[in-house]
Design a protein around this motif. Sequence first.
Motif, PDB file in Angstrom:
ATOM      1  N   ALA A 174      20.848   5.180  21.258  1.00  0.00           N
ATOM      2  CA  ALA A 174      20.993   5.196  22.711  1.00  0.00           C
ATOM      3  C   ALA A 174      20.279   4.009  23.342  1.00  0.00           C
ATOM      4  N   ALA A 175      19.087   3.679  22.865  1.00  0.00           N
ATOM      5  CA  ALA A 175      18.344   2.544  23.417  1.00  0.00           C
ATOM      6  C   ALA A 175      19.031   1.224  23.103  1.00  0.00           C
ATOM      7  N   SER A 176      19.606   1.100  21.900  1.00  0.00           N
ATOM      8  CA  SER A 176      20.269  -0.156  21.542  1.00  0.00           C
ATOM      9  C   SER A 176      21.545  -0.348  22.344  1.00  0.00           C
ATOM     10  N   SER A 177      22.243   0.740  22.675  1.00  0.00           N
ATOM     11  CA  SER A 177      23.457   0.592  23.476  1.00  0.00           C
ATOM     12  C   SER A 177      23.119   0.143  24.883  1.00  0.00           C
ATOM     13  N   VAL A 178      21.990   0.574  25.420  1.00  0.00           N
ATOM     14  CA  VAL A 178      21.566   0.138  26.744  1.00  0.00           C
ATOM     15  C   VAL A 178      21.149  -1.318  26.694  1.00  0.00           C
ATOM     16  N   ALA A 179      20.460  -1.726  25.637  1.00  0.00           N
ATOM     17  CA  ALA A 179      20.006  -3.106  25.496  1.00  0.00           C
ATOM     18  C   ALA A 179      21.178  -4.057  25.326  1.00  0.00           C
ATOM     19  N   MET A 180      22.278  -3.592  24.782  1.00  0.00           N
ATOM     20  CA  MET A 180      23.433  -4.449  24.546  1.00  0.00           C
ATOM     21  C   MET A 180      24.368  -4.519  25.755  1.00  0.00           C
ATOM     22  N   ALA A 181      24.085  -3.751  26.773  1.00  0.00           N
ATOM     23  CA  ALA A 181      24.945  -3.748  27.952  1.00  0.00           C
ATOM     24  C   ALA A 181      24.920  -5.116  28.616  1.00  0.00           C
ATOM     25  N   GLY A 182      26.050  -5.540  29.118  1.00  0.00           N
ATOM     26  CA  GLY A 182      26.146  -6.840  29.759  1.00  0.00           C
ATOM     27  C   GLY A 182      25.875  -6.760  31.252  1.00  0.00           C
ATOM     28  N   VAL A 183      25.765  -7.928  31.851  1.00  0.00           N
ATOM     29  CA  VAL A 183      25.527  -8.051  33.288  1.00  0.00           C
ATOM     30  C   VAL A 183      26.710  -8.801  33.891  1.00  0.00           C
ATOM     31  N   VAL A 184      27.210  -8.308  35.011  1.00  0.00           N
ATOM     32  CA  VAL A 184      28.303  -8.973  35.726  1.00  0.00           C
ATOM     33  C   VAL A 184      27.825  -9.253  37.148  1.00  0.00           C
ATOM     34  N   MET A 185      27.917 -10.523  37.545  1.00  0.00           N
ATOM     35  CA  MET A 185      27.554 -10.910  38.905  1.00  0.00           C
ATOM     36  C   MET A 185      28.744 -11.603  39.553  1.00  0.00           C
TER      37      MET A 185
ATOM     38  N   GLN B 281      36.738 -22.903  53.619  1.00  0.00           N
ATOM     39  CA  GLN B 281      37.209 -22.690  52.248  1.00  0.00           C
ATOM     40  C   GLN B 281      36.363 -21.614  51.589  1.00  0.00           C
ATOM     41  N   SER B 282      37.022 -20.711  50.891  1.00  0.00           N
ATOM     42  CA  SER B 282      36.337 -19.623  50.199  1.00  0.00           C
ATOM     43  C   SER B 282      36.494 -19.795  48.700  1.00  0.00           C
ATOM     44  N   THR B 283      35.436 -19.508  47.957  1.00  0.00           N
ATOM     45  CA  THR B 283      35.488 -19.490  46.501  1.00  0.00           C
ATOM     46  C   THR B 283      34.784 -18.230  46.017  1.00  0.00           C
ATOM     47  N   GLU B 284      35.179 -17.801  44.834  1.00  0.00           N
ATOM     48  CA  GLU B 284      34.538 -16.651  44.212  1.00  0.00           C
ATOM     49  C   GLU B 284      34.285 -16.979  42.757  1.00  0.00           C
ATOM     50  N   ARG B 285      33.063 -16.748  42.311  1.00  0.00           N
ATOM     51  CA  ARG B 285      32.691 -16.980  40.921  1.00  0.00           C
ATOM     52  C   ARG B 285      32.227 -15.662  40.326  1.00  0.00           C
ATOM     53  N   THR B 286      32.602 -15.431  39.085  1.00  0.00           N
ATOM     54  CA  THR B 286      32.145 -14.256  38.359  1.00  0.00           C
ATOM     55  C   THR B 286      31.394 -14.723  37.127  1.00  0.00           C
ATOM     56  N   LEU B 287      30.195 -14.197  36.923  1.00  0.00           N
ATOM     57  CA  LEU B 287      29.360 -14.556  35.786  1.00  0.00           C
ATOM     58  C   LEU B 287      29.130 -13.310  34.949  1.00  0.00           C
ATOM     59  N   LEU B 288      29.514 -13.378  33.675  1.00  0.00           N
ATOM     60  CA  LEU B 288      29.342 -12.262  32.756  1.00  0.00           C
ATOM     61  C   LEU B 288      28.366 -12.704  31.673  1.00  0.00           C
TER      62      LEU B 288
ATOM     63  N   LYS C 182      29.935 -16.080  30.241  1.00  0.00           N
ATOM     64  CA  LYS C 182      31.269 -16.519  30.662  1.00  0.00           C
ATOM     65  C   LYS C 182      31.248 -16.627  32.178  1.00  0.00           C
ATOM     66  N   MET C 183      31.661 -17.795  32.691  1.00  0.00           N
ATOM     67  CA  MET C 183      31.726 -18.021  34.128  1.00  0.00           C
ATOM     68  C   MET C 183      33.185 -18.281  34.484  1.00  0.00           C
ATOM     69  N   VAL C 184      33.703 -17.511  35.430  1.00  0.00           N
ATOM     70  CA  VAL C 184      35.089 -17.649  35.874  1.00  0.00           C
ATOM     71  C   VAL C 184      35.065 -18.073  37.328  1.00  0.00           C
ATOM     72  N   SER C 185      35.719 -19.183  37.631  1.00  0.00           N
ATOM     73  CA  SER C 185      35.799 -19.691  38.998  1.00  0.00           C
ATOM     74  C   SER C 185      37.215 -20.199  39.218  1.00  0.00           C
ATOM     75  N   GLY C 186      37.961 -19.491  40.053  1.00  0.00           N
ATOM     76  CA  GLY C 186      39.359 -19.876  40.262  1.00  0.00           C
ATOM     77  C   GLY C 186      40.126 -19.709  38.964  1.00  0.00           C
ATOM     78  N   ASN C 187      40.753 -20.782  38.506  1.00  0.00           N
ATOM     79  CA  ASN C 187      41.478 -20.701  37.239  1.00  0.00           C
ATOM     80  C   ASN C 187      40.731 -21.426  36.110  1.00  0.00           C
TER      81      ASN C 187
END
Length: 73
Positions: free
Chosen positions: A8-19, A32-39, A46-51
């Motif tokens: 259970a503790a290792s599964s929590v430690a392996m959880a990712g963060v999404v911003m 102009q508007s932009t949206e970035r997602t950081l995983l 992984k950073m996603v910005s536009g295409n």
Amino acid sequence: MAAIAVVAASSVAMAGVVMVQKEQVTGAGQPQSTERTLLIQGNKEKMVSGNHQVITDLDKGVMVLITPSPIIL
């Protein structure tokens, strides 16, 4: 019981963060508007910005840029 706690503790430690970052720039022209997602998970990001996507693997020391059109250097 101890094994369950470790799993259970290792599964929590392996959880990712999404911003998600939303940005709006106003100036002389149209706003102009932009949206970035950081995983982030472990040593990978992984950073996603536009295409565009940028994948970074710190364990391998590799950064990959994924874009639909070729980049001329």
